[in-house]
Design a protein around this motif. Structure first.
Motif, mmCIF file in Angstrom:
data_model
loop_
_atom_site.group_PDB
_atom_site.id
_atom_site.type_symbol
_atom_site.label_atom_id
_atom_site.label_comp_id
_atom_site.label_asym_id
_atom_site.label_seq_id
_atom_site.Cartn_x
_atom_site.Cartn_y
_atom_site.Cartn_z
ATOM 1 N N UNK A 41 0.820 -1.215 0.000
ATOM 2 C CA UNK A 41 0.000 0.000 0.000
ATOM 3 C C UNK A 41 0.851 1.260 0.000
ATOM 4 N N UNK A 42 2.172 1.135 -0.086
ATOM 5 C CA UNK A 42 3.070 2.298 -0.062
ATOM 6 C C UNK A 42 3.722 2.452 -1.433
ATOM 7 N N UNK A 52 1.540 6.245 1.592
ATOM 8 C CA UNK A 52 0.815 5.006 1.872
ATOM 9 C C UNK A 52 -0.669 5.248 1.693
ATOM 10 N N UNK A 53 -1.368 4.281 1.058
ATOM 11 C CA UNK A 53 -2.786 4.461 0.743
ATOM 12 C C UNK A 53 -3.609 3.249 1.181
ATOM 13 N N UNK A 103 -13.124 8.964 -2.169
ATOM 14 C CA UNK A 103 -12.260 7.789 -2.281
ATOM 15 C C UNK A 103 -12.082 7.214 -0.877
ATOM 16 N N UNK A 104 -12.230 5.897 -0.753
ATOM 17 C CA UNK A 104 -12.157 5.275 0.571
ATOM 18 C C UNK A 104 -10.720 4.873 0.899
ATOM 19 N N UNK A 105 -9.869 5.884 1.023
ATOM 20 C CA UNK A 105 -8.481 5.684 1.438
ATOM 21 C C UNK A 105 -8.135 6.725 2.495
ATOM 22 N N UNK A 106 -7.202 6.384 3.375
ATOM 23 C CA UNK A 106 -6.718 7.317 4.396
ATOM 24 C C UNK A 106 -5.200 7.411 4.265
#
Length: 208
Positions: A41-42, A52-53, A103-106
């Motif tokens: 995720x990075x 990172x996502x 978007x469902x990312x932090x």
């Protein structure tokens, strides 16, 4: 169940003395079903900045492609690499423009600026930035990561000490989270002359 927990995954970034580290697990799942064990995720944005996502895997890839395009356009227009501070605001504005259907990312941003000062930040799914001087966490194991990081992190850690700290933080946190784990990757960024030097290491974790 939250849509943020569908695919699982976690990410953490920490500040050291003239260095910064970011790490993520490798699991890609569909709720309790593990689909893949090599899903990082990075992503590297510049030689000294990474993002990172963690979140919904489809949005992870979509947001990364958007950021890659926009950072390349920035580099062509400005004729310089994007700084981590500027990247944090670019990530924030990219997410905020989709706030009504987010978007469902932090995201987690980590890097060294041009003078070698470490920088970390994270945002929520609509781009509210959280600047930090110690560590930031994101993903399904974020509560456990907070606990481990608060226990293990110390100021002014050297690169090797920072690697050990972030590795133990991530591995022990994801062991307590069913949606994260199956190994990890750790990036440590330090200054090597005028350029950022990135050390990338794979960690083996519990495979259950």
């Amino acid at each position: 169940m939250s849509i943020m927990e569908l695919n699982g995954g976690s990410c953490v970034a920490m500040v050291g003395k003239n260095c910064v580290a970011i790490a993520c697990d490798l699991r890609l799942g569909n709720q309790a079903l593990t689909v893949a064990t090599n899903f990082s995720k990075v992503f590297p944005v510049t030689p000294s900045t990474l993002v990172g996502l963690p979140g919904l895997a489809t949005d992870t890839m979509t947001v990364w492609e958007k950021l890659r395009f926009r950072t390349n356009m920035y580099e062509m227009k400005e004729n310089r690499k994007i700084s981590p501070q500027t990247l944090a605001h670019l990530v924030s504005s990219t997410l905020y423009e989709k706030r009504f259907g987010p978007y469902f990312v932090e995201p987690v941003i980590a890097g060294l600026d041009n003078s070698g000062v470490p920088f970390i930040a994270s945002t929520d799914l609509i781009g509210c930035i959280n600047f930090a001087k110690d560590f930031v966490v994101s993903g399904t194991a974020s509560e456990k990561l907070f606990g481990m990081a608060e226990s293990l992190w110390e100021p002014d850690l050297a690169p090797e000490e920072l690697f050990e700290t972030i590795s133990q933080t991530l591995l022990n946190a994801v062991d307590r989270d069913a949606f994260s784990g199956w190994g990890a990757i750790v990036w440590v960024v330090e200054m090597d002359g005028s350029e950022g030097k990135v050390t990338k290491r794979w960690l083996r974790g519990r495979m259950d």
